[in-house]
Write an enzyme that holds these catalytic residues in place. Structure first.
Site, PDB file in Angstrom:
ATOM      1  N   ARG A 126       0.819  -1.231   0.000  1.00  0.00           N
ATOM      2  CA  ARG A 126       0.000   0.000   0.000  1.00  0.00           C
ATOM      3  C   ARG A 126       0.843   1.267   0.000  1.00  0.00           C
ATOM      4  O   ARG A 126       0.424   2.323   0.445  1.00  0.00           O
ATOM      5  CB  ARG A 126      -0.963   0.037   1.187  1.00  0.00           C
ATOM      6  CG  ARG A 126      -1.983  -1.068   1.159  1.00  0.00           C
ATOM      7  CD  ARG A 126      -3.315  -0.619   1.759  1.00  0.00           C
ATOM      8  NE  ARG A 126      -4.303  -1.674   1.637  1.00  0.00           N
ATOM      9  CZ  ARG A 126      -4.495  -2.607   2.556  1.00  0.00           C
ATOM     10  NH1 ARG A 126      -3.809  -2.593   3.674  1.00  0.00           N
ATOM     11  NH2 ARG A 126      -5.407  -3.527   2.363  1.00  0.00           N
ATOM     12  N   LYS A 148       3.157  11.520 -11.654  1.00  0.00           N
ATOM     13  CA  LYS A 148       2.318  10.661 -12.498  1.00  0.00           C
ATOM     14  C   LYS A 148       3.024   9.319 -12.653  1.00  0.00           C
ATOM     15  O   LYS A 148       4.189   9.270 -13.072  1.00  0.00           O
ATOM     16  CB  LYS A 148       2.097  11.287 -13.872  1.00  0.00           C
ATOM     17  CG  LYS A 148       1.010  12.339 -13.865  1.00  0.00           C
ATOM     18  CD  LYS A 148       0.621  12.732 -15.279  1.00  0.00           C
ATOM     19  CE  LYS A 148      -0.476  13.774 -15.262  1.00  0.00           C
ATOM     20  NZ  LYS A 148      -0.768  14.292 -16.614  1.00  0.00           N
ATOM     21  N   GLU A 190      10.095  17.842 -24.974  1.00  0.00           N
ATOM     22  CA  GLU A 190       9.389  18.225 -23.740  1.00  0.00           C
ATOM     23  C   GLU A 190       9.951  19.530 -23.172  1.00  0.00           C
ATOM     24  O   GLU A 190       9.247  20.276 -22.510  1.00  0.00           O
ATOM     25  CB  GLU A 190       9.473  17.100 -22.694  1.00  0.00           C
ATOM     26  CG  GLU A 190       8.846  15.780 -23.124  1.00  0.00           C
ATOM     27  CD  GLU A 190       7.324  15.708 -22.913  1.00  0.00           C
ATOM     28  OE1 GLU A 190       6.708  16.717 -22.527  1.00  0.00           O
ATOM     29  OE2 GLU A 190       6.765  14.620 -23.164  1.00  0.00           O
ATOM     30  N   LYS A 231       7.726  22.998 -14.411  1.00  0.00           N
ATOM     31  CA  LYS A 231       6.854  21.871 -14.075  1.00  0.00           C
ATOM     32  C   LYS A 231       6.468  21.915 -12.596  1.00  0.00           C
ATOM     33  O   LYS A 231       5.317  21.679 -12.236  1.00  0.00           O
ATOM     34  CB  LYS A 231       7.536  20.545 -14.423  1.00  0.00           C
ATOM     35  CG  LYS A 231       6.683  19.366 -14.027  1.00  0.00           C
ATOM     36  CD  LYS A 231       6.496  18.344 -15.077  1.00  0.00           C
ATOM     37  CE  LYS A 231       5.416  17.341 -14.654  1.00  0.00           C
ATOM     38  NZ  LYS A 231       5.448  16.127 -15.422  1.00  0.00           N
ATOM     39  N   GLU A 241      -4.294  17.457 -11.699  1.00  0.00           N
ATOM     40  CA  GLU A 241      -4.798  17.848 -13.018  1.00  0.00           C
ATOM     41  C   GLU A 241      -6.304  18.148 -13.018  1.00  0.00           C
ATOM     42  O   GLU A 241      -7.048  17.703 -13.893  1.00  0.00           O
ATOM     43  CB  GLU A 241      -4.461  16.756 -14.044  1.00  0.00           C
ATOM     44  CG  GLU A 241      -4.394  17.311 -15.459  1.00  0.00           C
ATOM     45  CD  GLU A 241      -3.792  16.326 -16.451  1.00  0.00           C
ATOM     46  OE1 GLU A 241      -2.623  15.933 -16.261  1.00  0.00           O
ATOM     47  OE2 GLU A 241      -4.475  15.978 -17.418  1.00  0.00           O
ATOM     48  N   ARG A 245      -2.811  21.920 -14.886  1.00  0.00           N
ATOM     49  CA  ARG A 245      -1.787  20.908 -15.170  1.00  0.00           C
ATOM     50  C   ARG A 245      -2.006  20.282 -16.548  1.00  0.00           C
ATOM     51  O   ARG A 245      -1.059  19.819 -17.190  1.00  0.00           O
ATOM     52  CB  ARG A 245      -1.765  19.817 -14.084  1.00  0.00           C
ATOM     53  CG  ARG A 245      -0.666  18.795 -14.345  1.00  0.00           C
ATOM     54  CD  ARG A 245      -0.397  17.872 -13.173  1.00  0.00           C
ATOM     55  NE  ARG A 245       0.646  16.926 -13.522  1.00  0.00           N
ATOM     56  CZ  ARG A 245       1.303  16.153 -12.681  1.00  0.00           C
ATOM     57  NH1 ARG A 245       1.035  16.229 -11.405  1.00  0.00           N
ATOM     58  NH2 ARG A 245       2.238  15.323 -13.101  1.00  0.00           N
ATOM     59  N   ASN A 249      -0.048  18.739 -21.206  1.00  0.00           N
ATOM     60  CA  ASN A 249      -0.364  17.732 -22.229  1.00  0.00           C
ATOM     61  C   ASN A 249      -0.390  18.331 -23.632  1.00  0.00           C
ATOM     62  O   ASN A 249      -0.884  17.681 -24.563  1.00  0.00           O
ATOM     63  CB  ASN A 249      -1.718  17.079 -21.929  1.00  0.00           C
ATOM     64  CG  ASN A 249      -1.659  16.267 -20.659  1.00  0.00           C
ATOM     65  OD1 ASN A 249      -0.662  15.616 -20.388  1.00  0.00           O
ATOM     66  ND2 ASN A 249      -2.699  16.330 -19.858  1.00  0.00           N
ATOM     67  N   HIS A 252       0.063  16.113 -26.549  1.00  0.00           N
ATOM     68  CA  HIS A 252       0.039  14.721 -26.093  1.00  0.00           C
ATOM     69  C   HIS A 252      -1.192  13.954 -26.587  1.00  0.00           C
ATOM     70  O   HIS A 252      -1.133  12.739 -26.728  1.00  0.00           O
ATOM     71  CB  HIS A 252       0.135  14.652 -24.572  1.00  0.00           C
ATOM     72  CG  HIS A 252       1.535  14.876 -24.069  1.00  0.00           C
ATOM     73  ND1 HIS A 252       2.241  16.031 -24.327  1.00  0.00           N
ATOM     74  CD2 HIS A 252       2.381  14.092 -23.345  1.00  0.00           C
ATOM     75  CE1 HIS A 252       3.445  15.950 -23.767  1.00  0.00           C
ATOM     76  NE2 HIS A 252       3.549  14.782 -23.177  1.00  0.00           N
ATOM     77  N   HIS A 256      -0.147  10.769 -28.252  1.00  0.00           N
ATOM     78  CA  HIS A 256      -0.495   9.444 -27.720  1.00  0.00           C
ATOM     79  C   HIS A 256      -1.224   8.618 -28.774  1.00  0.00           C
ATOM     80  O   HIS A 256      -1.034   7.401 -28.866  1.00  0.00           O
ATOM     81  CB  HIS A 256      -1.383   9.576 -26.478  1.00  0.00           C
ATOM     82  CG  HIS A 256      -0.628  10.014 -25.254  1.00  0.00           C
ATOM     83  ND1 HIS A 256      -1.245  10.395 -24.088  1.00  0.00           N
ATOM     84  CD2 HIS A 256       0.701  10.122 -25.015  1.00  0.00           C
ATOM     85  CE1 HIS A 256      -0.340  10.717 -23.177  1.00  0.00           C
ATOM     86  NE2 HIS A 256       0.854  10.569 -23.722  1.00  0.00           N
ATOM     87  N   HIS A 271       8.248   8.410 -27.597  1.00  0.00           N
ATOM     88  CA  HIS A 271       7.259   9.335 -27.033  1.00  0.00           C
ATOM     89  C   HIS A 271       7.523  10.803 -27.412  1.00  0.00           C
ATOM     90  O   HIS A 271       6.626  11.505 -27.870  1.00  0.00           O
ATOM     91  CB  HIS A 271       7.205   9.162 -25.510  1.00  0.00           C
ATOM     92  CG  HIS A 271       6.295  10.119 -24.820  1.00  0.00           C
ATOM     93  ND1 HIS A 271       4.927  10.132 -25.019  1.00  0.00           N
ATOM     94  CD2 HIS A 271       6.545  11.137 -23.958  1.00  0.00           C
ATOM     95  CE1 HIS A 271       4.381  11.098 -24.297  1.00  0.00           C
ATOM     96  NE2 HIS A 271       5.345  11.726 -23.644  1.00  0.00           N
TER      97      HIS A 271
HETATM   98  N1  GLY Z   1       3.570  14.858 -18.343  1.00  0.00           N
HETATM   99  C1  GLY Z   1       2.451  15.627 -17.992  1.00  0.00           C
HETATM  100  C2  GLY Z   1       2.250  15.787 -16.537  1.00  0.00           C
HETATM  101  O1  GLY Z   1       3.080  15.381 -15.756  1.00  0.00           O
HETATM  102  O2  GLY Z   1       1.242  16.303 -16.118  1.00  0.00           O
END
Ligand code: GLY
Length: 373
Positions: A126, A148, A190, A231, A241, A245, A249, A252, A256, A271
């Site tokens: 956990r 993330k 990025e 960031k 998010e 946040r 993206n 993305h 994606h 990526h």
């Molecule tokens: N890579 C996008 C984020 O961390 O929100």
């Protein structure tokens, strides 16, 4: 002041706050970091075979010097390791070490290893604390920061996972020297993203200094630190998010979908390359909706091309995707709300925004044009 102190970024998240330490040779700080996070902890290093071969012995050497008991779990390099079977194996392998909850997981690798190891740390017993030691530029400026974690599903990328913050991030600039140019470039996409979403001065600086960044001059440390600061600021304001946040993206949703259509085959598309094409598509789509000037679209394209990043779907090796295939991946995006698509669009360089009411027909019409170029 040491290099380490000069390049410290804090991610301010109350009791879950942590530092990102950036510098040459910072890997040698690992024992000190472990002792400050969890005194007397043992640890399991999760890595891939490439990183293990290039840097594993050095890392383990530092742990041995400090008498820190350690285990290593090695996975196959590449996005395909972000899968249920590999995840299950990693979780079982951690449990087999008999490490306890107060022991530590160390994610030692690029974005794949960081996401996989972080998610495993989140669920084993956990929740075990974990330390990120990102070894690719992409992981250093993006995926190791902000918590993330997760794996991919056959339904799409990163659809299974959790927000789970590391206890510290160690960014060693020296490890980037063994990265291939292709991987370095992919990470650079990025870096560019931060300039495009909200920091136009940084984008201008990159336009003038990208050669020094690629030459591993001091400009590289500045680019990484600026990216991490950007960031950290965005994550501190919106950890899960709920709003801003999502700007991270940019590119993305398209990216994606492109990765999904290549079945995450890194030989065809990694990526960061997907993000580069995706950012380009986001700017062109914004222009089509009359939100972004063609001058800005061209400026972004020139910069991505200047560093050798792809800007067109047709640059992906192999068959072209169909609009239907791309739309089916886009429909699985985590930002879909009751059928309407959410895209990160832009009013110009550094002026991105969240558009949450994009009709799918607009997107498919745009992709039809892009695929017939
Ligand atoms: N890579 C996008 C984020 O961390 O929100």
């Amino acid at each position: 002041m040491s290099t380490l102190e000069r390049n410290l970024v804090n991610v301010e998240l109350g009791e879950r706050s942590y530092d990102i330490k950036i510098g040459n040779g910072i890997l040698s700080n690992i024992s000190q970091t472990i002792k400050s996070v969890s005194p007397n902890a043992r640890c399991v290093v999760i890595t891939d075979s490439n990183v293990n071969r290039a840097h594993g012995d050095r890392l383990r050497g530092f742990l041995d010097e400090s008498d820190i008991e350690h285990f290593t779990i090695e996975v196959t390099p590449g996005e395909k390791s972000k899968s249920w079977p590999v995840f299950q194996q990693v979780v079982d392998d951690i449990l087999a070490t008999k490490l306890e909850r107060s022991d530590l997981v160390i994610a030692f690798g690029g974005g794949v290893v960081g996401d996989l190891a972080g998610f495993a740390a989140c669920v084993v017993r956990r929740g075990m604390r974990f330390i990120q030691i990102p070894t690719s530029l992409l992981a250093q400026v993006d995926s190791s920061v902000g918590g993330k974690t997760g794996i991919n599903s056959s339904h799409g990328k990163n659809l299974v996972g959790a927000f789970y913050q590391p206890s510290e991030v160690l960014i060693d600039l020296d490890v980037l020297k063994t990265l291939s140019l292709r991987e370095f470039r992919a990470g650079y996409a990025e870096v560019v993203k931060y300039g495009l979403i909200k920091y136009p001065d940084f984008f201008s600086w990159l336009e003038g200094n990208h050669q020094d960044v690629f030459a591993h001059e001091d400009a590289l440390a500045k680019a990484i630190q600026t990216s991490c600061k950007a960031k950290a600021e965005i994550v501190a304001a919106d950890e899960t998010e709920a709003g801003q946040r999502a700007l991270l993206n940019l590119g993305h949703t398209f990216g994606h979908a492109l990765e999904g259509y290549t079945a995450y085959d890194g030989a065809r598309l990694v990526h960061g390359e997907g993000v580069a094409i995706g950012m380009m598509l986001a700017h062109r789509f914004s222009n089509r909706l009359n939100h972004c000037s063609m001058d800005d679209v061209q400026r972004v394209q020139s910069h991505l091309k200047a560093v050798g990043l792809p800007t067109e779907i047709s640059e992906i090796h192999g068959d072209m995707p169909s609009v239907e295939t791309l739309m089916s991946f886009i429909a699985q995006d985590k930002k879909v709300k009751r059928g309407a698509l959410t895209f990160i669009l832009t009013k110009g360089i550094g002026k991105s925004y969240i558009a949450d009411d994009i009709p799918p027909s607009e997107v498919s019409g745009f992709l039809t044009d892009q695929l017939s170029k």
